[in-house]
Motif scaffolding. Structure first.
Motif, short mmCIF file in Angstrom:
data_model
loop_
_atom_site.label_atom_id
_atom_site.label_comp_id
_atom_site.label_asym_id
_atom_site.label_seq_id
_atom_site.Cartn_x
_atom_site.Cartn_y
_atom_site.Cartn_z
N LEU A 119 0.92 -1.35 -0.34
CA LEU A 119 0.35 0.15 -0.18
C LEU A 119 0.49 1.40 0.17
CD1 LEU A 119 -2.17 -1.55 2.83
CD2 LEU A 119 -2.54 -1.23 -0.18
N HIS A 120 1.58 1.14 -1.02
CA HIS A 120 2.81 2.35 -1.34
C HIS A 120 2.04 4.28 -1.37
CE1 HIS A 120 2.88 1.73 -5.80
NE2 HIS A 120 2.53 2.16 -5.66
N HIS A 121 1.06 4.01 -0.83
CA HIS A 121 0.87 5.41 -2.21
C HIS A 121 0.52 6.23 -0.65
CE1 HIS A 121 0.51 5.46 -6.13
NE2 HIS A 121 -0.28 4.52 -5.35
N THR A 157 8.04 -2.13 -8.20
CA THR A 157 7.19 -2.05 -9.53
C THR A 157 6.31 -2.07 -9.90
OG1 THR A 157 7.83 -4.58 -9.34
CG2 THR A 157 9.58 -4.02 -9.73
N ASP A 158 5.89 -1.28 -9.24
CA ASP A 158 4.45 -1.55 -9.53
C ASP A 158 4.14 -0.25 -10.75
OD1 ASP A 158 1.00 -1.16 -7.84
OD2 ASP A 158 1.14 0.84 -9.26
N VAL A 159 3.24 0.52 -11.65
CA VAL A 159 3.30 1.33 -11.99
C VAL A 159 2.82 3.00 -11.90
CG1 VAL A 159 0.25 1.75 -13.47
CG2 VAL A 159 2.40 1.41 -14.69
N HIS A 160 2.44 3.11 -11.07
CA HIS A 160 2.69 4.09 -10.35
C HIS A 160 3.67 4.16 -9.05
CE1 HIS A 160 -1.40 3.12 -11.06
NE2 HIS A 160 -1.59 4.23 -11.56
N GLN A 161 4.49 5.32 -9.27
CA GLN A 161 5.37 5.55 -7.95
C GLN A 161 4.97 5.83 -6.98
OE1 GLN A 161 5.91 8.86 -6.65
NE2 GLN A 161 8.65 8.56 -6.29
N ALA A 234 0.92 -5.63 -10.65
CA ALA A 234 0.85 -6.70 -11.61
C ALA A 234 0.04 -5.26 -12.57
CB ALA A 234 -0.52 -7.28 -11.29
N ASP A 235 -0.13 -3.62 -12.47
CA ASP A 235 -0.40 -2.79 -13.37
C ASP A 235 0.98 -2.56 -15.04
OD1 ASP A 235 1.14 -1.77 -11.10
OD2 ASP A 235 -0.83 -1.03 -10.55
N PRO A 236 1.55 -2.63 -14.98
CA PRO A 236 2.61 -2.20 -15.32
C PRO A 236 2.44 -3.00 -16.99
CG PRO A 236 4.59 -2.48 -13.93
CD PRO A 236 2.64 -3.39 -13.79
N ALA A 275 0.90 -5.62 -4.46
CA ALA A 275 0.44 -3.69 -5.13
C ALA A 275 -0.78 -3.90 -5.85
CB ALA A 275 1.69 -3.55 -5.25
N GLY A 276 -0.57 -2.80 -6.51
CA GLY A 276 -1.83 -2.95 -7.54
C GLY A 276 -1.86 -3.58 -9.08
N GLY A 277 -2.87 -3.61 -9.06
CA GLY A 277 -3.15 -4.79 -10.32
C GLY A 277 -5.27 -4.31 -10.88
N TYR A 278 -4.69 -4.18 -12.22
CA TYR A 278 -6.17 -3.78 -12.32
C TYR A 278 -6.81 -3.93 -14.13
CZ TYR A 278 -4.59 -0.41 -8.95
OH TYR A 278 -4.52 -0.49 -7.36
N ALA A 279 -6.40 -5.25 -14.81
CA ALA A 279 -6.09 -5.45 -15.99
C ALA A 279 -7.80 -5.70 -16.03
CB ALA A 279 -5.43 -6.70 -15.75
ZN LIG Z 1 -0.28 1.32 -8.69
#
Ligand SMILES: [Zn+2]
Length: 311
Positions: A119-121, A157-161, A234-236, A275-279
């Motif tokens: 939960l990096h944000h 490595t999440d697509v969001h910084q 997973a979001d890259p 972390a994220g992933g919204y495929a």
């Molecule tokens: Zn993300």
């Protein structure tokens, strides 16, 4: 069955209903690992929620109180982008407890995975971007307080910084932060990590993997870590709804392998979180996260065999 532990709790789900953040993915990852016999029931550990004292190592008393009571302003809810509920708060406290448990088991076994979190944000005094508290930062502070690890690297490595990670550990020489992300994407303001790799829109497997490997080597030359927290979003993925990079499922698995190979080369234990992933297709998000576990098993398995041969 696996040479390491996986950390899962049935109450990891944030119960967000029809939200773009599919937090039911945690359960689907767990079920896929069992169904495909990648893991057996004996490979799983059940975490306790983090204690409030642990959460307070990172977050302000005011923010912890607001989360516990639900007294969040409209601005705070808008910034967090998920609704408040007791289930959500319980889930993120469990995710932080899971990150602590995964860190401890990574130190013992070389690798462990928490099946929720990353939960990096989240920032010390507020939540942001689906993240109410920073589970990984809470775990890092707890392990440091216990003397279990001193120098910790976060590879994100999440697509969001990883803006929360960068803010929390700014100026802290014991925690090194590396984020590889899409530059033209959320968050708008990106506080500096120790290494930021801001990729152009549409970057694909080859560009991504080449620069990731180069910067990982640079990070490990600069910083000697006792432990890595790997935030493996997973979001890259090219089919992600909130991402603008073009990695394939195979490329994402190669990404995980590169991270794990470098960690093994230097004998740095790794604790991972999804972390994220919204495929567009949920099954793709689940596959990418399951592949992180498979990649870890392949790298660890190969190294174990090498050890046997050498001995
Ligand atoms: Zn993300």
């Amino acid at each position: 069955m696996l040479p390491f532990k996986l950390v899962y709790h049935p109450r990891y789900d944030l119960h967000l209903g029809e939200h773009v953040f599919p937090s039911q993915k945690y359960r689907l990852i767990y079920e896929a690992l069992l169904r495909e016999r990648i893991a057996g029931p004996e490979d799983f550990l059940t975490p306790q929620p983090a204690s409030d004292d642990d959460v307070l190592r990172v977050h302000t008393p005011d923010w912890v109180r607001k989360l516990k009571t639900g007294e969040l302003s409209l601005h705070e809810l808008t910034q967090m982008e998920i609704p408040w509920s007791r289930e959500m708060v319980e889930a993120v406290w469990l995710a932080a407890g899971g990150a602590i448990l995964a860190g401890r088991h990574a130190l013992a076994d070389g690798f462990a995975a928490n099946l929720a979190g990353g939960l990096h944000h989240a920032h010390p005094g507020y939540g942001e971007g689906f993240c109410a508290i920073h589970d990984v930062a809470v775990a890092i502070r707890r392990l440091q307080a216990d003397g279990a690890a001193r120098n910790i690297i976060v590879v994100d490595t999440d697509v969001h910084q990883g803006n929360g990670t960068a803010s929390i550990f700014a100026g802290d020489s014991t925690v090194f932060t590396l984020s590889i992300h899409q530059e033209n994407n959320y968050p708008v303001i990106k506080p500096p990590s120790d290494i930021d790799i801001g990729l152009a829109d549409g970057a694909g497997d080859d560009d991504y993997l080449a620069i990731l490997e180069r910067k990982l080597i640079e990070a490990f030359d600069e910083f000697h870590a006792d432990l890595m927290y790997y935030i493996g979003g997973a979001d890259p993925y090219c089919e992600d709804q909130l991402g603008g990079l073009s990695l394939t499922i195979e490329g994402l698995k190669r990404r995980d392998r590169i991270v794990f190979e470098h960690a093994r080369r230097l004998s740095i234990p790794v604790a991972s979180s999804p972390a994220g992933g919204y495929a567009r297709l949920m099954e793709d998000t689940v596959r990418i996260h399951v592949n992180t576990i498979v990649a870890a098993a392949e790298i660890l398995g190969r190294n174990s065999r090498r050890k046997v041969t050498a001995g």
